[in-house]
Design an enzyme around this catalytic site. Structure first.
Site, PDB file in Angstrom:
ATOM      1  N   LYS A   1       0.957   4.135  -2.988  1.00  0.00           N
ATOM      2  CA  LYS A   1       0.613   5.539  -2.746  1.00  0.00           C
ATOM      3  C   LYS A   1       1.817   6.463  -2.932  1.00  0.00           C
ATOM      4  CE  LYS A   1      -3.774   5.079  -1.886  1.00  0.00           C
ATOM      5  NZ  LYS A   1      -4.782   5.690  -2.790  1.00  0.00           N
TER       6      LYS A   1
ATOM      7  N   ILE B   1      -8.461   8.137   8.376  1.00  0.00           N
ATOM      8  CA  ILE B   1      -9.826   8.637   8.217  1.00  0.00           C
ATOM      9  C   ILE B   1     -10.785   7.530   8.612  1.00  0.00           C
ATOM     10  CG2 ILE B   1     -11.508   9.616   6.616  1.00  0.00           C
ATOM     11  CD1 ILE B   1      -9.078  11.404   7.045  1.00  0.00           C
TER      12      ILE B   1
ATOM     13  N   TYR C   1       0.832  -1.197   0.000  1.00  0.00           N
ATOM     14  CA  TYR C   1       0.000   0.000   0.000  1.00  0.00           C
ATOM     15  C   TYR C   1       0.875   1.260   0.000  1.00  0.00           C
ATOM     16  CZ  TYR C   1      -3.613   3.311   1.496  1.00  0.00           C
ATOM     17  OH  TYR C   1      -4.468   4.381   1.579  1.00  0.00           O
TER      18      TYR C   1
END
Length: 245
Positions: free
Chosen positions: A155, A184, A151
């Site tokens: 990114k 988030i 990941y």
């Protein structure tokens, strides 16, 4: 955003939904491009009384699907001014235990999909005489994170792609930037282990995670004719202080 024509890829997800809703409220006409057309259609129906919202199905790992979704979206909108790349996936596993297929899936969805969408958008933005591309990255791509190497790599790749493409296109009045949210509170985050969530929360200077509605205004800033006019190849971080640059 009045009269702006926008495609939000991944617009049916939690952060994507907040972005779509804010852009529609601000007057943009928006296509929600997502693989989950049922959820996208429900969102479009909810927002349709207050603005212009369409739905297009897309598989961001397929060149043919991306091309077809852009053709349909620009037909509905009458062109394109802004692309927001918000689709993605997260998957937690130590690198030593990571099957190649899990690595490849994250790279395909988080990075290759952004490449395909950006490439497809460029001719439409040129036809419009300029525009914006806003890629949703992650603070993990800036700082790294154990058990999230695939990941983080994907990114970080989005951030690097953003910088390079910004240099290619700025002279054509196409401004490319990224947003790297911190933790988030979404169903996306809830797929992570309790250990990862606990360690992340403990490290935040603000003392809490964000919510999708706190990310969307950064996209609006970058999309604005005046507010976003000087941002070129930048990565803005609504991240609760997790990364400070």
């Amino acid at each position: 955003m009045k009269n702006k024509r926008v495609i939000v890829i991944g617009g049916a997800g939690a952060i994507g939904e907040a972005i779509v809703e804010l852009l529609v409220v601000e007057g943009a006409a928006v296509v929600i491009a997502d693989h989950n057309v049922d959820t996208a259609a429900q969102l479009a129906q909810r927002l349709s009384t207050g603005g212009t919202v369409y739905v297009a199905q897309i598989d961001i790992t397929s060149e043919e699907s991306v091309a077809a979704a852009f053709a349909e979206s620009t037909r509905l909108l009458g062109g394109l001014d802004i692309l927001v790349n918000c689709a993605g996936v997260i998957d937690e596993v130590p690198l030593s235990d990571m099957p190649f297929a899990r690595w490849q899936r994250v790279i395909d969805l988080n990075l290759t999909g952004v490449f395909l969408a950006c490439r497809e958008a460029i001719p439409y933005l040129r036809q419009a005489g300029g525009g914006r591309i806003i890629n949703i990255a992650s603070q993990v791509g800036q700082r790294g994170r154990e058990r999230l190497t695939h990941y983080a790599a994907s990114k970080a790749g989005v951030i690097g792609l953003t910088k390079a493409l910004a240099r290619e296109l700025a002279g054509e009045r196409i401004l490319v930037n990224s947003v790297a949210p911190g933790p988030i509170s979404t169903p996306f985050e809830a797929t992570l282990s309790e250990e990862t969530l606990r360690e992340t929360a403990k490290a935040l200077p603000l003392g809490r995670s964000g919510v999708p509605a706190e990310v969307a205004p950064t996209v609006l800033l970058l999309a604005g004719d005046v507010s976003g006019a000087l941002y070129v190849g930048q990565t803005l971080g609504p991240n609760s202080g997790d990364v400070m640059l």
